[in-house]
Each structure stands twice: as C-alpha cells, then as structure tokens.
Design an enzyme around this catalytic site. Structure first.
Site, short mmCIF file in Angstrom:
data_model
loop_
_atom_site.label_atom_id
_atom_site.label_comp_id
_atom_site.label_asym_id
_atom_site.label_seq_id
_atom_site.Cartn_x
_atom_site.Cartn_y
_atom_site.Cartn_z
CG ASN A 1 5.16 -3.09 -14.77
OD1 ASN A 1 6.07 -2.37 -15.18
ND2 ASN A 1 5.15 -4.39 -14.96
CD GLU B 1 -0.64 -9.92 -12.44
OE1 GLU B 1 0.22 -9.87 -11.53
OE2 GLU B 1 -0.62 -9.17 -13.43
CG HIS C 1 8.93 -8.46 -16.52
ND1 HIS C 1 8.06 -8.77 -17.55
CD2 HIS C 1 9.76 -9.53 -16.42
CE1 HIS C 1 8.37 -9.96 -18.03
NE2 HIS C 1 9.38 -10.44 -17.37
CB THR D 1 4.27 -6.44 -23.55
OG1 THR D 1 3.95 -6.53 -22.16
CG2 THR D 1 3.00 -6.63 -24.36
CB THR D 2 3.92 -10.65 -20.44
OG1 THR D 2 5.00 -10.02 -19.77
CG2 THR D 2 3.80 -12.09 -19.98
NE ARG E 1 10.93 -8.86 -21.74
CZ ARG E 1 9.77 -9.40 -22.12
NH1 ARG E 1 8.63 -8.96 -21.63
NH2 ARG E 1 9.74 -10.36 -23.02
CD GLU F 1 5.21 -8.33 -13.86
OE1 GLU F 1 5.75 -8.17 -14.97
OE2 GLU F 1 4.13 -7.85 -13.57
NE ARG G 1 12.17 -6.59 -24.21
CZ ARG G 1 11.20 -7.22 -24.86
NH1 ARG G 1 10.01 -6.67 -24.95
NH2 ARG G 1 11.40 -8.39 -25.41
NE ARG H 1 18.19 9.59 -27.23
CZ ARG H 1 18.13 10.93 -27.29
NH1 ARG H 1 18.80 11.66 -26.44
NH2 ARG H 1 17.38 11.50 -28.20
N GLY I 1 0.65 -0.99 -15.76
CA GLY I 1 1.89 -0.28 -16.04
C GLY I 1 1.81 0.71 -17.19
CG HIS I 2 2.12 0.78 -22.11
ND1 HIS I 2 1.18 1.31 -22.96
CD2 HIS I 2 3.33 1.03 -22.67
CE1 HIS I 2 1.79 1.85 -23.99
NE2 HIS I 2 3.09 1.70 -23.84
CG ASP J 1 8.58 -3.36 -16.24
OD1 ASP J 1 9.12 -3.39 -15.12
OD2 ASP J 1 7.96 -4.31 -16.75
CG HIS J 2 6.91 0.66 -20.17
ND1 HIS J 2 7.75 -0.06 -20.99
CD2 HIS J 2 5.81 -0.11 -20.00
CE1 HIS J 2 7.17 -1.21 -21.32
NE2 HIS J 2 6.00 -1.26 -20.72
CG HIS K 1 -0.55 -7.89 -19.93
ND1 HIS K 1 -0.77 -7.60 -21.23
CD2 HIS K 1 0.79 -7.86 -19.74
CE1 HIS K 1 0.40 -7.43 -21.83
NE2 HIS K 1 1.36 -7.58 -20.94
N GLY K 2 -2.58 -4.96 -19.92
CA GLY K 2 -3.38 -4.26 -20.93
C GLY K 2 -4.51 -3.41 -20.35
#
Ligand code: PXP
Length: 242
Positions: A13, A156, A49, A105-106, A51, A75, A55, A24, A217-218, A15-16, A195-196
C-alpha cells in the site's frame, strides 16, 4: 511425499507516498515511480486507498497508475461516489472498507450484517464491471458467511487488533485470524489479510497457510525512509515467503 504450499503474495500500500506529497501540495514524491520501485522490490500488487476526504491518494493517481499499466488493488468505501469511480476506471481489484472521516487510518472491518444491502449493491456493480471484489472484515465466521452470500471473490481479514495486542492477547487475536482464514478457505473464498503489519509481527501471520496475500503499507513506507523503497519491500518479501 512433499506438500506444496502456495507462495504468500505481497500487496504494498503506497498511500503514504501520496501523504508526503499532499502535506506540502507538492508534485513529488511520484506515486507511480514509487509503484515501480515497489514492484522491483518484489511486490505482487500495488494497493491504494482513495479516501472520501482525499487526504493522500487523489483521483489522478488512480488514473495515472492504470494508464501506466499497474495492476491496482483499489480500496474504497462502498459509497455510490466511490463505486462509480471504480466502475469508470476499472482497476483489477477493489477492496471495500469502512471509512470514517475522523479516523487516522481504517479502524476495523466492514460490518456486513448491518450494511448488507449497501455492500450487496456495491459488489454487484463492481463485479458487473469485471472487477474482482474483496471485503475487508473482522476475522469472524458470521462475516465470512456474509461475504460468501454477497458473492465476493476475496476477503481481507483485519489484522489490526492482532497488531495492537500484546503478550497473551496477541495469541488470542492470532488464533481468531487463523480460524477465520481456515474457515474462509473451506468455504472457497480467497483469504487475504492486512493492517498494522510490520517487520516484527508479520512472521506469525505469514505462517498461516490459508492466507493468500498480505497487504502492508505504513511499515514499509516508513522503513523506506532509511533503506529505500525497493529494499524495504524486498526485506518484507523475504519475511512473508514461507
Ligand atoms: N488493508 C486495508 C484494507 C487497509 O485499509 C490498509 C490501510 O489503508 C492496509 C491493509 C494497510 O495497512 P498498514 O498501512 O497499517 O500496513
């Protein structure tokens, strides 16, 4: 006789990468270059994702990734707006997730019992557009049964409670994921999880043989700050290969 175990796939993922750009409102870092790096590192899919509050990932990221030929797992929450975007753009996969504006987050899986009709209509529209649908759910039998009757191809399982748990409660959460994954497989669903997950807690999850793919992801994007994206993905890929 040797038993063949299917390799566990890794969806990354990104996203970040977009989060960094959006804080910025700059034009860098490039989400599609990140997608390329992620694949070079050994990822099997790119997950993003979109959203409702935009964001991180923007609509143009989805269009650009698809134009450049990436297999995207998109997602989205099962709202009309999001389903229309997916149907118009046709990513290969869509994972339906719950969404709250105020969450960081989700925070958990879709409640398929109380939102059955909304999810049913989203699954039907996405499937009719040729998109494979996954439902992000808590590791519970009743949600697997609901996913089955909703005609999803994939589920999932939410691993966030496992990831946040400590000591004894972590093994209880792991067992819930194992039992749900086995039950899903027995019911002919393809079972993913995510997730996580991070470089430490992923190992016990990767050992669960009923799982087909992990979405992470993160932790990977964070690790990339020190070692680069390709290496961060390659390190995770090594851990999930069983
Ligand atoms: N799977 C789903 C359904 C998610 O919503 C997310 C976060 O967007 C992830 C996996 C990845 O979670 P993390 O960033 O904690 O690895």
């Amino acid at each position: 006789m040797s038993i063949k175990i299917k390799p566990l796939l890794l969806g990354v993922n990104i996203d970040h990468v977009a989060t960094l750009r959006q804080v910025r409102r700059s034009v860098y870092p490039s989400v599609s270059q990140a997608a390329m790096e992620v694949l070079k590192g050994g990822a099997d899919y790119i997950t993003i994702h979109l959203r409702e509050d935009r964001r991180h990932i923007q609509d143009f990221d989805l269009v650009d990734l698809l134009k450049k030929g990436f297999d995207v797992n998109l997602e989205i929450c099962p709202s009309e707006e999001m389903v229309d975007i997916a149907v118009n753009n046709k990513p290969k996969f869509c994972c339906l997730v719950p969404e709250k504006r105020e969450e960081l987050t989700t925070e958990g899986g879709l409640d398929l019992i109380n939102n059955y009709n909304q999810v049913e209509s989203a699954v039907a529209s996405l499937s009719n557009a040729g998109i494979s649908v996954s439902l992000f759910i808590e590791p519970r039998k009743e949600f697997i049964n609901a996913a089955k009757s909703l005609k999803a191809t994939y589920v999932e399982l939410h691993t966030g409670n496992y990831a946040n748990a400590t000591n004894d409660s972590q093994s209880i959460e792991l067992l819930k994921i194992k039992e749900a994954a086995d039950y899903g497989r027995r019911n002919q669903l393809i079972v993913n999880a995510g997730h996580g997950l991070d470089y430490a807690n992923v190992l016990s999850i990767a050992r669960l043989i009923s799982l087909s793919e992990l979405n992470i992801g993160h932790a990977i994007v964070s690790r990339a700050v020190t070692v680069g994206l390709q290496t961060a993905v390659a390190e995770m890929k090594t851990l999930v290969e069983r």
